[in-house]
Design a protein around this motif. Sequence first.
Motif, PDB file in Angstrom:
ATOM      1  N   GLN A 261      36.424  54.324  29.538  1.00 29.38           N
ATOM      2  CA  GLN A 261      35.372  54.549  30.510  1.00 29.38           C
ATOM      3  C   GLN A 261      34.623  55.837  30.195  1.00 29.38           C
ATOM      4  N   TRP A 262      33.318  55.771  30.301  1.00 32.20           N
ATOM      5  CA  TRP A 262      32.418  56.893  30.081  1.00 32.20           C
ATOM      6  C   TRP A 262      32.581  57.573  28.713  1.00 32.20           C
ATOM      7  N   PRO A 263      32.604  56.763  27.644  1.00 30.65           N
ATOM      8  CA  PRO A 263      32.651  57.355  26.305  1.00 30.65           C
ATOM      9  C   PRO A 263      31.362  58.077  25.936  1.00 30.65           C
ATOM     10  N   SER A 264      30.279  57.798  26.660  1.00 32.26           N
ATOM     11  CA  SER A 264      28.985  58.378  26.302  1.00 32.26           C
ATOM     12  C   SER A 264      28.923  59.880  26.481  1.00 32.26           C
ATOM     13  N   TYR A 265      29.880  60.465  27.203  1.00 30.60           N
ATOM     14  CA  TYR A 265      29.885  61.917  27.342  1.00 30.60           C
ATOM     15  C   TYR A 265      30.069  62.611  25.994  1.00 30.60           C
ATOM     16  N   HIS A 266      30.747  61.943  25.051  1.00 30.30           N
ATOM     17  CA  HIS A 266      30.989  62.621  23.776  1.00 30.30           C
ATOM     18  C   HIS A 266      30.623  61.766  22.564  1.00 30.30           C
ATOM     19  N   GLN A 267      30.180  60.523  22.766  1.00 35.30           N
ATOM     20  CA  GLN A 267      29.833  59.644  21.649  1.00 35.30           C
ATOM     21  C   GLN A 267      28.317  59.431  21.642  1.00 35.30           C
ATOM     22  N   PRO A 268      27.599  60.092  20.731  1.00 33.18           N
ATOM     23  CA  PRO A 268      26.123  60.081  20.790  1.00 33.18           C
ATOM     24  C   PRO A 268      25.490  58.707  20.607  1.00 33.18           C
ATOM     25  N   VAL A 269      26.068  57.856  19.766  1.00 32.78           N
ATOM     26  CA  VAL A 269      25.474  56.524  19.573  1.00 32.78           C
ATOM     27  C   VAL A 269      25.549  55.714  20.861  1.00 32.78           C
ATOM     28  N   LEU A 270      26.712  55.712  21.496  1.00 31.17           N
ATOM     29  CA  LEU A 270      26.869  54.968  22.739  1.00 31.17           C
ATOM     30  C   LEU A 270      26.017  55.569  23.848  1.00 31.17           C
ATOM     31  N   ASN A 271      25.851  56.883  23.839  1.00 29.96           N
ATOM     32  CA  ASN A 271      24.987  57.528  24.825  1.00 29.96           C
ATOM     33  C   ASN A 271      23.535  57.102  24.647  1.00 29.96           C
ATOM     34  N   SER A 272      23.094  56.998  23.402  1.00 29.99           N
ATOM     35  CA  SER A 272      21.705  56.597  23.155  1.00 29.99           C
ATOM     36  C   SER A 272      21.452  55.162  23.598  1.00 29.99           C
ATOM     37  N   VAL A 273      22.473  54.323  23.516  1.00 25.46           N
ATOM     38  CA  VAL A 273      22.320  52.932  23.950  1.00 25.46           C
ATOM     39  C   VAL A 273      22.134  52.862  25.460  1.00 25.46           C
ATOM     40  N   ARG A 274      22.931  53.577  26.208  1.00 24.65           N
ATOM     41  CA  ARG A 274      22.917  53.444  27.669  1.00 24.65           C
ATOM     42  C   ARG A 274      21.591  53.875  28.283  1.00 24.65           C
ATOM     43  N   ILE A 275      20.853  54.773  27.599  1.00 21.02           N
ATOM     44  CA  ILE A 275      19.556  55.213  28.119  1.00 21.02           C
ATOM     45  C   ILE A 275      18.413  54.734  27.227  1.00 21.02           C
ATOM     46  N   ASP A 276      18.661  53.663  26.476  1.00 20.71           N
ATOM     47  CA  ASP A 276      17.603  53.059  25.666  1.00 20.71           C
ATOM     48  C   ASP A 276      16.530  52.476  26.600  1.00 20.71           C
TER      49      ASP A 276
END
Length: 292
Positions: free
Chosen positions: A84-99
């Motif tokens: 859960q909430w890997p986007s705090y430290h994983q930049p690729v997954l973070n970029s997807v969630r706010i695409d």
Amino acid sequence: MSVSQRRTVTQAAEVDADLAHYWREGYAIIRGFFDRQEIAEVAAAIDQLYAEGVAHGRCFRHGNLFYNVARESPRGEPLVRMVQWPSYHQPVLNSVRIDRRFAQLLAPLIGSNLKQIINQVHWKAPGSLGDFAWHQDSRFRRPASAYRNLGTAYVQTGLAIDPHTTESGCMRMIPRSHLRGPLDLDASKLVMGTAMSDDALQAVGLDGSEAVELLLEPGDLALWSPYLVHGSGKNVSSHKRRLYINGYVRAFDCDRGEWAFRGGNPVHFGPRPALVHYEQLHEQPGPHYPEI
């Protein structure tokens, strides 16, 4: 009209049809939402997460970031079931969630000012503990007072990283069940790791024979309502089945969650994590291994 213009008009019509299907049936599929190269990058990021979970060897939490790890798989190593909430430290997954494609897709459904209350990756390894009992996601929107107009303000999305087939344990859904609102489905057992039971459906007046399979190819995006009854079985294929889930909510109707879009524009994380589901976020925010 040029070829590119015709393609744009056709794509818009397909999305409109999918969104109409969402309101009517409780779910929709957007084919090829991300292309193969993008999915390859996401898959590599997800594999990094899995390796981190294996290295922890058991469940690990740091604020909202949480690794759900079974201590041993059939292969004798830790089994990472969910992060859960890997986007705090994983930049690729973070970029997807706010695409911006998410903002454009969701605007006709829930508007352009959106918070996010779900950001997680699910794995189903072949032969592993992969069952999910019949459930509604509304069951997990707690406290209920923090979520208003749940049926019309919230959309769950799932991006397929691998083929989702009958053999790999694809999701199964009961079309139009969302129209019934919250149902008193059996909540005596955990959803994760519990097999689907037709008895549970019959107890609330639903019929398992009406279930449809959500068959997806890598890059396809599924949308479903928090009130749609769904579940999934084991992965008996020869490949893993990964799904990247992001759940969005109209900001006005939710007191929790991280901002994702304001006016359709991406919003990056602030200096401190927002309260989502982890109730001890402020009392125990640091890294630790919870007893589960």
